[in-house]
Scaffold this motif. Sequence first.
Motif, PDB file in Angstrom:
ATOM      1  N   VAL A 138     -45.812  -6.392  21.875  1.00  0.00           N
ATOM      2  CA  VAL A 138     -46.558  -5.471  21.012  1.00  0.00           C
ATOM      3  C   VAL A 138     -47.021  -6.140  19.717  1.00  0.00           C
ATOM      4  O   VAL A 138     -47.277  -5.467  18.730  1.00  0.00           O
ATOM      5  CB  VAL A 138     -45.712  -4.211  20.691  1.00  0.00           C
ATOM      6  CG1 VAL A 138     -45.487  -3.390  21.939  1.00  0.00           C
ATOM      7  CG2 VAL A 138     -44.401  -4.571  20.027  1.00  0.00           C
ATOM      8  N   GLU A 139     -47.156  -7.447  19.759  1.00  0.00           N
ATOM      9  CA  GLU A 139     -47.550  -8.184  18.556  1.00  0.00           C
ATOM     10  C   GLU A 139     -48.901  -7.716  18.013  1.00  0.00           C
ATOM     11  O   GLU A 139     -49.072  -7.559  16.803  1.00  0.00           O
ATOM     12  CB  GLU A 139     -47.596  -9.689  18.832  1.00  0.00           C
ATOM     13  CG  GLU A 139     -47.881 -10.498  17.583  1.00  0.00           C
ATOM     14  CD  GLU A 139     -47.862 -11.998  17.865  1.00  0.00           C
ATOM     15  OE1 GLU A 139     -48.515 -12.719  17.104  1.00  0.00           O
ATOM     16  OE2 GLU A 139     -47.207 -12.429  18.830  1.00  0.00           O
ATOM     17  N   GLY A 140     -49.851  -7.474  18.899  1.00  0.00           N
ATOM     18  CA  GLY A 140     -51.172  -7.009  18.460  1.00  0.00           C
ATOM     19  C   GLY A 140     -51.088  -5.663  17.755  1.00  0.00           C
ATOM     20  O   GLY A 140     -51.741  -5.446  16.740  1.00  0.00           O
ATOM     21  N   SER A 156     -51.779  -4.884  13.750  1.00  0.00           N
ATOM     22  CA  SER A 156     -52.692  -3.800  13.371  1.00  0.00           C
ATOM     23  C   SER A 156     -52.022  -2.841  12.386  1.00  0.00           C
ATOM     24  O   SER A 156     -52.647  -2.391  11.422  1.00  0.00           O
ATOM     25  CB  SER A 156     -53.148  -3.054  14.618  1.00  0.00           C
ATOM     26  OG  SER A 156     -53.962  -1.969  14.295  1.00  0.00           O
ATOM     27  N   LEU A 157     -50.759  -2.534  12.631  1.00  0.00           N
ATOM     28  CA  LEU A 157     -50.021  -1.654  11.711  1.00  0.00           C
ATOM     29  C   LEU A 157     -49.871  -2.299  10.339  1.00  0.00           C
ATOM     30  O   LEU A 157     -50.053  -1.633   9.314  1.00  0.00           O
ATOM     31  CB  LEU A 157     -48.645  -1.327  12.299  1.00  0.00           C
ATOM     32  CG  LEU A 157     -48.636  -0.402  13.502  1.00  0.00           C
ATOM     33  CD1 LEU A 157     -47.273  -0.422  14.182  1.00  0.00           C
ATOM     34  CD2 LEU A 157     -49.012   1.005  13.097  1.00  0.00           C
ATOM     35  N   ILE A 164     -42.743  -0.526  13.667  1.00  0.00           N
ATOM     36  CA  ILE A 164     -43.106   0.766  14.274  1.00  0.00           C
ATOM     37  C   ILE A 164     -43.735   0.540  15.651  1.00  0.00           C
ATOM     38  O   ILE A 164     -43.655   1.403  16.528  1.00  0.00           O
ATOM     39  CB  ILE A 164     -44.059   1.556  13.350  1.00  0.00           C
ATOM     40  CG1 ILE A 164     -43.333   1.951  12.072  1.00  0.00           C
ATOM     41  CG2 ILE A 164     -44.618   2.787  14.047  1.00  0.00           C
ATOM     42  CD1 ILE A 164     -44.238   2.596  11.032  1.00  0.00           C
ATOM     43  N   ALA A 165     -44.312  -0.616  15.863  1.00  0.00           N
ATOM     44  CA  ALA A 165     -44.952  -0.924  17.149  1.00  0.00           C
ATOM     45  C   ALA A 165     -43.979  -0.812  18.310  1.00  0.00           C
ATOM     46  O   ALA A 165     -44.388  -0.500  19.440  1.00  0.00           O
ATOM     47  CB  ALA A 165     -45.562  -2.327  17.114  1.00  0.00           C
ATOM     48  N   TYR A 175     -42.801   1.349  23.229  1.00  0.00           N
ATOM     49  CA  TYR A 175     -41.942   1.275  24.410  1.00  0.00           C
ATOM     50  C   TYR A 175     -41.307   2.630  24.711  1.00  0.00           C
ATOM     51  O   TYR A 175     -41.171   3.014  25.866  1.00  0.00           O
ATOM     52  CB  TYR A 175     -40.850   0.224  24.227  1.00  0.00           C
ATOM     53  CG  TYR A 175     -41.375  -1.191  24.113  1.00  0.00           C
ATOM     54  CD1 TYR A 175     -42.235  -1.710  25.071  1.00  0.00           C
ATOM     55  CD2 TYR A 175     -41.005  -2.005  23.056  1.00  0.00           C
ATOM     56  CE1 TYR A 175     -42.714  -3.011  24.980  1.00  0.00           C
ATOM     57  CE2 TYR A 175     -41.469  -3.305  22.955  1.00  0.00           C
ATOM     58  CZ  TYR A 175     -42.329  -3.799  23.914  1.00  0.00           C
ATOM     59  OH  TYR A 175     -42.800  -5.077  23.818  1.00  0.00           O
ATOM     60  N   VAL A 176     -40.939   3.342  23.671  1.00  0.00           N
ATOM     61  CA  VAL A 176     -40.351   4.669  23.857  1.00  0.00           C
ATOM     62  C   VAL A 176     -41.408   5.633  24.403  1.00  0.00           C
ATOM     63  O   VAL A 176     -41.170   6.367  25.359  1.00  0.00           O
ATOM     64  CB  VAL A 176     -39.755   5.200  22.533  1.00  0.00           C
ATOM     65  CG1 VAL A 176     -39.238   6.618  22.707  1.00  0.00           C
ATOM     66  CG2 VAL A 176     -38.651   4.281  22.035  1.00  0.00           C
ATOM     67  N   GLY A 177     -42.601   5.627  23.790  1.00  0.00           N
ATOM     68  CA  GLY A 177     -43.652   6.566  24.167  1.00  0.00           C
ATOM     69  C   GLY A 177     -44.371   6.243  25.458  1.00  0.00           C
ATOM     70  O   GLY A 177     -44.901   7.136  26.111  1.00  0.00           O
ATOM     71  N   GLU A 178     -44.389   4.965  25.851  1.00  0.00           N
ATOM     72  CA  GLU A 178     -45.157   4.576  27.023  1.00  0.00           C
ATOM     73  C   GLU A 178     -44.303   4.128  28.209  1.00  0.00           C
ATOM     74  O   GLU A 178     -44.845   3.886  29.286  1.00  0.00           O
ATOM     75  CB  GLU A 178     -46.154   3.469  26.669  1.00  0.00           C
ATOM     76  CG  GLU A 178     -47.225   3.946  25.725  1.00  0.00           C
ATOM     77  CD  GLU A 178     -48.337   2.935  25.495  1.00  0.00           C
ATOM     78  OE1 GLU A 178     -48.403   1.912  26.217  1.00  0.00           O
ATOM     79  OE2 GLU A 178     -49.145   3.169  24.587  1.00  0.00           O
TER      80      GLU A 178
END
Length: 135
Positions: A34-36, A40-41, A50-51, A55-58
């Motif tokens: 989730v580096e990208g 962005s965050l 927060i990225a 993993y939790v949401g998807e």
Amino acid sequence: MSSRQGYSTGLLILRLTMGILMILHGYGKVVNGVEGISNSLIEKGLPGFIAYGVYVGEVIAPLLMIVGYRTRLAAMVFSFNMLVAALLAHPNDIFALTERGTWAIETLGLFFLGGLTLVFTGGGKFAVSTRSWWD
């Protein structure tokens, strides 16, 4: 088929559709990281860690929705994830149409509203857990 059984069958189909499609969507983040998203965050002044919520949401929430364990809670997390994705990654597309006249973020919209539907309905009787309000 009774109306209750038809209702629960419909909820099972919705749970499977939302869950499987989102896991396939999140698979790339599991494999590639989730580096990208983190970068962005950070560019938006938010903490990069927060990225990892992706993993939790998807992945985790969709798995819970598929099996029907704490479906309402999982669907809340899932829907919140879609809302955050729309606001952070596609803020200019929320009220935009494509060249063909379709909503620019229709996939996010379908995921968000499908998840929101499960928040209000629960997982139905074809779920692993059905006794709690969170199911």
